[in-house]
Design a protein around this motif. Structure first.
Motif, short mmCIF file in Angstrom:
data_model
loop_
_atom_site.label_atom_id
_atom_site.label_comp_id
_atom_site.label_asym_id
_atom_site.label_seq_id
_atom_site.Cartn_x
_atom_site.Cartn_y
_atom_site.Cartn_z
N ALA A 46 151.30 17.86 11.38
CA ALA A 46 150.58 18.35 10.21
C ALA A 46 150.47 19.87 10.22
O ALA A 46 150.65 20.54 9.20
N ARG A 47 150.20 20.44 11.38
CA ARG A 47 150.10 21.89 11.48
C ARG A 47 151.45 22.55 11.22
O ARG A 47 151.53 23.60 10.55
N ASN A 48 152.51 21.97 11.74
CA ASN A 48 153.84 22.54 11.50
C ASN A 48 154.19 22.51 10.02
O ASN A 48 154.85 23.43 9.51
N LEU A 49 153.77 21.45 9.32
CA LEU A 49 154.00 21.39 7.87
C LEU A 49 153.25 22.52 7.17
O LEU A 49 153.79 23.18 6.26
N GLY A 50 152.01 22.77 7.59
CA GLY A 50 151.25 23.87 7.02
C GLY A 50 151.90 25.22 7.31
O GLY A 50 151.95 26.09 6.44
N ILE A 51 152.41 25.41 8.52
CA ILE A 51 153.07 26.67 8.88
C ILE A 51 154.27 26.91 7.98
O ILE A 51 154.47 28.03 7.48
N ASN A 53 154.79 26.08 5.04
CA ASN A 53 154.42 26.35 3.66
C ASN A 53 153.46 27.53 3.51
O ASN A 53 152.98 27.79 2.40
N SER A 54 153.18 28.22 4.60
CA SER A 54 152.24 29.33 4.53
C SER A 54 152.95 30.61 4.10
O SER A 54 154.15 30.78 4.28
N LYS A 55 152.17 31.53 3.54
CA LYS A 55 152.71 32.81 3.06
C LYS A 55 152.15 33.99 3.84
O LYS A 55 152.73 35.08 3.81
N GLY A 56 151.04 33.83 4.50
CA GLY A 56 150.39 34.94 5.17
C GLY A 56 151.01 35.28 6.51
O GLY A 56 151.81 34.52 7.07
N ALA A 57 150.62 36.45 7.04
CA ALA A 57 151.11 36.90 8.35
C ALA A 57 150.27 36.36 9.49
O ALA A 57 150.72 36.30 10.63
N ILE A 58 149.02 35.95 9.20
CA ILE A 58 148.10 35.44 10.22
C ILE A 58 147.71 34.02 9.87
O ILE A 58 147.34 33.73 8.73
N LEU A 59 147.79 33.12 10.83
CA LEU A 59 147.44 31.71 10.62
C LEU A 59 146.18 31.37 11.41
O LEU A 59 146.07 31.72 12.59
N LEU A 60 145.25 30.70 10.78
CA LEU A 60 144.04 30.21 11.45
C LEU A 60 143.95 28.71 11.22
O LEU A 60 143.91 28.25 10.08
N PHE A 61 143.96 27.95 12.31
CA PHE A 61 143.87 26.49 12.21
C PHE A 61 142.41 26.07 12.35
O PHE A 61 141.73 26.44 13.31
#
Length: 290
Positions: A46-51, A53-61
């Motif tokens: 699920a996290r990899n799917l979010g990654i 589809n993300s657009k930002g430079a910083i990811l917070l789970f």
């Protein structure tokens, strides 16, 4: 309510029964929301799917038991912008965790050395993870590798492995507070989550196995330096971290941050982050000069 000018929210549905939870409609008006759905495949997928589809430079789970402070994203992005660029790896077990800290350390070392085959290494561990970090550092130094930093955050051995004086003082303090003794193997001696947080059966199994691992692990003497961060508010742990660890290491430096065992990372994280940032700057500086 997040005081950050530019961010996106990605919600991944890992195969729930509902077509789309009702609160998503409200969130879609309040946040720049992307809703993704997959057949149940677990948190990592699920996290990899979010990654992807993300657009930002910083990811917070953010997991189900996390609350994001109103200034949390702004503080995080500001700290990252001010800091030098270094790779940070979080090691996580897949499947049923072992019931021995030595086995956890061996698993993590194998993964770590696939990413970085030679030292110097920086090891930071909180609570039980601090004991895992210690065991990893033991094995690395035994193999001739250099540890630039070993930081243990409010991590203690099981009560049965404390010096006798520490055992007596801790038992007396817990008895006065009506708390269960750490050496007790009953259900009530195990970790209990904060009010409002319910442990699922898989989470309880992980907790139970972690407790077994704690009761089995007797720390050996570490031929190196430990930087130890303790919580100012003592709960079910020894009050004198230096007395616990001094006989078990060549050198120890103890620092205190606000909060109790959970509050130091959940509420007073800015103080802890400041201490860890200083440790990292010192470690990187020493690494570059050697």
């Amino acid at each position: 309510q997040i005081d950050t000018p530019s961010f996106e929210v990605i919600l991944v549905d890992d195969g729930s029964a509902e077509a789309a939870p009702k609160f998503i409609r409200k969130w879609a008006f309040d946040y720049p929301l992307t809703f993704l759905r997959q057949n149940h495949a677990g948190i990592s997928t699920a996290r990899n799917l979010g990654i992807r589809n993300s657009k930002g430079a910083i990811l917070l789970f953010v997991d189900a038991d996390c609350n994001v402070d109103i200034n949390g994203l702004a503080a995080l992005s500001s700290a990252i912008a001010r800091s030098p660029s270094h790779d940070v790896f979080q090691l996580r077990l897949v499947g049923t965790p072992p019931e021995r800290i030595e086995d956890v350390a061996e698993f993590y070392l194998h993964a770590l050395q696939e990413l970085q085959s030679r030292g110097p290494y920086i090891m930071i561990g909180y609570s039980l993870g601090g004991l895992v970090a210690l065991e990893m550092a033991q094995r690395l130094t035994a193999n001739g590798e250099r540890i630039a930093l070993l930081c243990m955050i409010d991590a203690y051995p099981n009560m049965r492995y404390l010096p006798l004086g520490q055992q007596i003082r801790l038992a007396a303090r817990l008895a006065c507070r009506g708390l269960h003794i750490l050496g007790n193997s009953s259900e009530n001696a195990l970790y209990q989550p904060p009010a409002g947080i319910i442990l699922t059966p898989p989470m309880k199994r992980i907790r139970d196995r972690a407790y077994v691992a704690l009761t089995r692990y007797r720390p050996r003497f570490y031929r190196g330096k430990i930087k130890f961060v303790r919580a100012a508010v003592v709960t079910g742990f020894p009050a004198d971290a230096e007395a616990v660890w001094t006989p078990l290491t060549e050198e120890i430096e103890v620092e205190t941050v606000p909060g109790d065992h959970l509050g130091m990372i959940a509420t007073h994280y800015d103080h802890l982050a400041s201490v860890l940032s200083r440790y990292l700057r010192e470690a990187f500086g020493e690494t570059l000069t050697k």
